[in-house]
Design a protein around this motif. Structure first.
Motif, PDB file in Angstrom:
ATOM      1  N   MET A   1      39.983  28.773  47.550  1.00 47.15           N
ATOM      2  CA  MET A   1      39.075  27.989  48.668  1.00 47.15           C
ATOM      3  C   MET A   1      37.573  27.544  48.090  1.00 47.15           C
ATOM      4  O   MET A   1      37.048  26.777  48.780  1.00 47.15           O
ATOM      5  N   GLY A   2      37.271  28.167  47.161  1.00 49.59           N
ATOM      6  CA  GLY A   2      35.871  28.253  46.614  1.00 49.59           C
ATOM      7  C   GLY A   2      35.027  29.130  46.946  1.00 49.59           C
ATOM      8  O   GLY A   2      33.864  29.232  46.628  1.00 49.59           O
ATOM      9  N   ILE A   3      35.382  30.184  47.712  1.00 49.46           N
ATOM     10  CA  ILE A   3      34.703  31.333  48.005  1.00 49.46           C
ATOM     11  C   ILE A   3      34.711  32.551  46.892  1.00 49.46           C
ATOM     12  O   ILE A   3      35.531  32.631  46.259  1.00 49.46           O
ATOM     13  N   SER A   4      33.386  32.934  46.812  1.00 48.72           N
ATOM     14  CA  SER A   4      33.197  33.796  45.840  1.00 48.72           C
ATOM     15  C   SER A   4      33.705  35.362  46.421  1.00 48.72           C
ATOM     16  O   SER A   4      33.454  35.548  47.284  1.00 48.72           O
ATOM     17  N   VAL A   5      34.145  36.260  45.238  1.00 52.24           N
ATOM     18  CA  VAL A   5      34.658  37.584  45.938  1.00 52.24           C
ATOM     19  C   VAL A   5      33.752  38.452  45.102  1.00 52.24           C
ATOM     20  O   VAL A   5      33.865  38.581  43.827  1.00 52.24           O
ATOM     21  N   SER A   6      33.028  39.347  45.511  1.00 47.65           N
ATOM     22  CA  SER A   6      32.369  40.644  45.007  1.00 47.65           C
ATOM     23  C   SER A   6      32.734  41.972  45.181  1.00 47.65           C
ATOM     24  O   SER A   6      33.194  42.318  46.156  1.00 47.65           O
ATOM     25  N   LEU A   7      32.715  42.869  44.062  1.00 50.06           N
ATOM     26  CA  LEU A   7      33.197  44.188  44.417  1.00 50.06           C
ATOM     27  C   LEU A   7      32.015  44.981  44.492  1.00 50.06           C
ATOM     28  O   LEU A   7      30.947  45.211  43.803  1.00 50.06           O
ATOM     29  N   ASP A   8      31.724  45.499  45.938  1.00 47.52           N
ATOM     30  CA  ASP A   8      30.623  46.245  46.115  1.00 47.52           C
ATOM     31  C   ASP A   8      30.896  47.577  46.199  1.00 47.52           C
ATOM     32  O   ASP A   8      31.997  48.299  46.171  1.00 47.52           O
ATOM     33  N   ASP A   9      29.766  48.381  46.110  1.00 46.92           N
ATOM     34  CA  ASP A   9      29.753  50.071  46.073  1.00 46.92           C
ATOM     35  C   ASP A   9      30.514  50.377  44.517  1.00 46.92           C
ATOM     36  O   ASP A   9      31.133  51.309  44.503  1.00 46.92           O
ATOM     37  N   PHE A  10      30.420  49.434  43.269  1.00 46.33           N
ATOM     38  CA  PHE A  10      31.060  49.796  42.300  1.00 46.33           C
ATOM     39  C   PHE A  10      30.690  51.072  41.772  1.00 46.33           C
ATOM     40  O   PHE A  10      29.659  51.494  41.712  1.00 46.33           O
ATOM     41  N   GLY A  11      31.888  51.899  41.511  1.00 46.77           N
ATOM     42  CA  GLY A  11      31.641  53.248  40.792  1.00 46.77           C
ATOM     43  C   GLY A  11      31.984  54.366  41.942  1.00 46.77           C
ATOM     44  O   GLY A  11      31.805  55.526  41.288  1.00 46.77           O
ATOM     45  N   THR A  12      32.334  54.145  42.963  1.00 44.48           N
ATOM     46  CA  THR A  12      32.269  55.043  43.922  1.00 44.48           C
ATOM     47  C   THR A  12      33.415  55.348  44.576  1.00 44.48           C
ATOM     48  O   THR A  12      33.644  56.275  45.399  1.00 44.48           O
ATOM     49  N   GLY A  13      34.687  54.402  44.488  1.00 45.57           N
ATOM     50  CA  GLY A  13      35.608  54.676  45.050  1.00 45.57           C
ATOM     51  C   GLY A  13      36.818  54.746  44.214  1.00 45.57           C
ATOM     52  O   GLY A  13      36.919  55.761  43.343  1.00 45.57           O
ATOM     53  N   TYR A  14      38.033  53.942  44.433  1.00 45.63           N
ATOM     54  CA  TYR A  14      39.167  54.285  44.058  1.00 45.63           C
ATOM     55  C   TYR A  14      39.193  54.399  42.288  1.00 45.63           C
ATOM     56  O   TYR A  14      39.442  55.495  41.690  1.00 45.63           O
ATOM     57  N   SER A  15      39.098  53.398  41.713  1.00 42.11           N
ATOM     58  CA  SER A  15      39.206  53.006  40.357  1.00 42.11           C
ATOM     59  C   SER A  15      38.732  51.958  39.554  1.00 42.11           C
ATOM     60  O   SER A  15      39.093  50.928  39.520  1.00 42.11           O
ATOM     61  N   SER A  16      37.270  51.857  39.497  1.00 41.56           N
ATOM     62  CA  SER A  16      36.500  50.808  39.146  1.00 41.56           C
ATOM     63  C   SER A  16      37.045  50.216  38.088  1.00 41.56           C
ATOM     64  O   SER A  16      37.115  48.872  38.051  1.00 41.56           O
ATOM     65  N   LEU A  17      37.053  50.799  36.765  1.00 41.69           N
ATOM     66  CA  LEU A  17      37.312  49.851  35.782  1.00 41.69           C
ATOM     67  C   LEU A  17      38.530  49.207  35.612  1.00 41.69           C
ATOM     68  O   LEU A  17      38.880  48.308  35.064  1.00 41.69           O
ATOM     69  N   LYS A  18      39.566  50.076  36.153  1.00 41.84           N
ATOM     70  CA  LYS A  18      40.953  49.399  36.253  1.00 41.84           C
ATOM     71  C   LYS A  18      40.822  48.097  37.160  1.00 41.84           C
ATOM     72  O   LYS A  18      41.406  46.986  36.966  1.00 41.84           O
ATOM     73  N   LEU A  19      39.998  48.174  38.237  1.00 42.54           N
ATOM     74  CA  LEU A  19      39.999  46.761  39.031  1.00 42.54           C
ATOM     75  C   LEU A  19      39.405  45.827  38.299  1.00 42.54           C
ATOM     76  O   LEU A  19      39.756  44.521  38.386  1.00 42.54           O
ATOM     77  N   LEU A  20      38.423  45.969  37.375  1.00 43.55           N
ATOM     78  CA  LEU A  20      37.892  44.932  36.684  1.00 43.55           C
ATOM     79  C   LEU A  20      38.816  44.439  35.628  1.00 43.55           C
ATOM     80  O   LEU A  20      38.441  43.105  35.301  1.00 43.55           O
TER      81      LEU A  20
END
Length: 548
Positions: free
Chosen positions: A451-470
């Motif tokens: 749709m043109g909306i940007s999506v950002s990953l907040d609180d990077f590094g404190t949750g489930y699996s940061s590097l895999k999500l990237l």
């Protein structure tokens, strides 16, 4: 001498002179028949030493016994191409991590003549990625698992839990650690945290896992099949940590409390399991002796205050108790405001200003976050248009909202009715959104981007699996959690960690914002290690849009 012959000579000379890649040719049996300068540099053999020998000499003895070299040639022949990575060995016996490509060679009649092999030494890249992987999986201070790696391990153990076994989560809170840090400084606090972690590790059995959950909390995991085992587990950790610790010739008497929850008795969900342990820990902290509490649904259920908040939330919008503040994001590259983050606030008529950390979980638990989320988005769109703010504005998105089957349709409707441009909207998600239903989350977020909306990953590094999500999802931006910024003025390990993360993110051309920047030292440190965008009190607290 025809032009094709000249071209062949030029090409051969070019290949032989390449220094950064080992490029050589094998015959049908895998014997080396050509050797370039790059191969000599990478592997240490001169052409006279290696030509005529089987290329398997570059593999480990174990790989040779398993006939891996022959299998790789066979794969290249059958599939038309082989590409992989692994350890390869030089003439002097030293090894390097190699990226390898093998392609079959055919003559003009289609008959197989041999193979081309290209090898690149990528040891430095591997070491860098290994370091990043270690930093993501472990807490460098205590050498215990990191919080997000603990979630990975716990979820895997739940998925693979043997029949008739149970899994316990044990959350340990250190009572006075924050006060010690405030009175004695972070150095003393860090040494104390490490000593406590070492003490727990000395008392763990092989099947028990320990991680640092927060600055003054540790979390442990145990799989068990009888009550005596788990009771002994709680007592063992509790007994070894309630102790006197000597730090820099000072004695500190440390007391702890433990909250525990059991899968599947208490819940069948990992997040709820940890939340249950946190709830039980609150009760344990209030006890004087024997401060171990297991989750009890009757005792630890919703408190009267939470019930009241959930009730009052239903009318908070109509009573104009909710409002939006905006905090600016600042570009260090352009020395200008790059955008804003919209933040919800609740001015309760009797309780006063309630922290989002208090009422957002209540909204999520009761499902009220879904209508509340749409109200926030619509309000932000209207306010930003009214004040003619020509900057991208980000809005936080709860994992619960992504479960709404009408989510995409409602977001589209809000943009259409308000006339707000999708390109100036960014929705922030935390890593917890990907834990229970990653497939649906990816699907919803990709539709937003379409749709043109940007999506950002907040609180990077404190949750489930940061590097895999990237790796698995192409975010438009990531926001580095403020916990990584807190101590960079005096903790070189934190600076090194930040530098590694920022270098990694910059290498994949992904914009990064550092949150929670409060002073000039933090700002200058982040600027010196390549961070280009900042958010925090140093550039202003959250304010109404007309003042932001």
């Amino acid at each position: 001498m025809n032009s094709q012959y000249l071209t062949d000579i030029s090409y051969r000379h070019f290949i032989e002179s390449v220094q950064d890649y080992a490029i050589y040719i094998l015959n049908l049996e895998g014997i080396v028949v050509s050797w370039n300068i790059g191969a000599e540099r990478a592997k240490g053999y001169t052409d006279s030493e290696i030509i005529g020998k089987y290329y398997g000499v570059f593999y480990s003895l174990d790989d040779q016994i398993l006939k891996i070299p022959a299998q790789n040639l066979d794969y290249a022949l059958k599939q038309g191409h082989f590409e992989g990575e692994g350890w390869r060995y030089k003439k002097d016996g030293n090894r390097f991590w190699a990226h390898v490509v093998i392609d079959p060679i055919y003559d003009y009649k289609g008959a197989l003549e041999g193979f081309t092999k290209i090898t690149k030494n990528i040891t430095e890249q591997k070491n860098f990625l290994d370091k990043i992987s270690y930093l993501a999986k472990y807490d460098t201070l205590t050498d215990t698992f990191s919080r997000n790696e603990f979630f990975n391990i716990a979820q895997k153990n739940i998925n693979d839990l043997p029949q008739n076994n149970k899994l316990a989560i044990c959350l340990l809170g250190v009572d006075t650690l924050k006060e010690i840090v405030n009175n004695r400084g972070y150095r003393t606090g860090d040494k104390l945290a490490k000593n406590i972690a070492d003490k727990i590790k000395q008392n763990l059995l092989p099947n028990e896992i320990l991680a640092r959950f927060s600055n003054d909390q540790f979390i442990a995991l145990k799989i068990f099949d009888n009550k005596e085992d788990i009771t002994h587990f709680y007592r063992r950790i509790y007994g070894c940590t309630n102790n006197t610790y000597s730090i820099d010739d000072q004695e500190f008497l440390i007391t702890v409390a433990i909250g525990a929850s059991i899968y599947p008795n208490d819940t069948n969900n990992l997040i709820d399991l940890v939340n249950n342990a946190e709830t039980a820990l609150i009760r344990a902290h209030k006890k004087i002796n024997d401060r171990i509490c297991c989750y009890d649904k009757k005792v630890d259920g919703k408190t009267q205050e939470i019930k009241m908040l959930a009730h009052d939330m239903s009318t908070a919008i109509e009573k104009n108790e909710l409002f939006i503040l905006y905090q600016r994001k600042y570009s260090l590259l352009n020395n200008d405001t790059s955008g804003y983050e919209a933040l919800l606030r609740w001015q309760h008529p009797t309780l006063g200003l309630i922290s989002p950390d208090t009422f957002i979980p209540v909204a999520e638990d009761t499902g009220k976050i879904i209508p509340l989320g749409y109200w926030i988005l619509e309000t932000v769109c209207k306010e930003v248009l009214a004040y003619k703010i020509n900057k991208k504005v980000s809005v936080n998105l709860s994992p619960i909202q992504l479960k709404d089957p009408n989510f995409i349709e409602n977001v589209s409707r809000i943009l259409e009715t308000t006339g707000y441009p999708a390109e100036q909207l960014e929705l922030e998600v935390t890593e917890t959104a990907f834990i229970n239903d990653q497939t649906n989350t990816f699907k919803q977020l990709k539709e937003l981007q379409t749709m043109g909306i940007s999506v950002s990953l907040d609180d990077f590094g404190t949750g489930y699996s940061s590097l895999k999500l990237l790796h698995d999802f192409k975010f438009d931006c990531i926001k580095l959690d403020r916990s990584f910024i807190n101590d960079i003025e005096y903790n070189q390990k934190s600076v090194t960690f930040l530098h590694s993360i920022i270098s990694l993110v910059n290498s994949i051309n992904l914009p990064l914002i550092a949150e929670g920047v409060e002073n000039e030292v933090q700002l200058n440190t982040l600027k010196s290690i390549g961070c280009l965008e900042i958010q925090g009190y140093i550039f202003g607290k959250p304010e109404p849009l007309k003042e932001a």
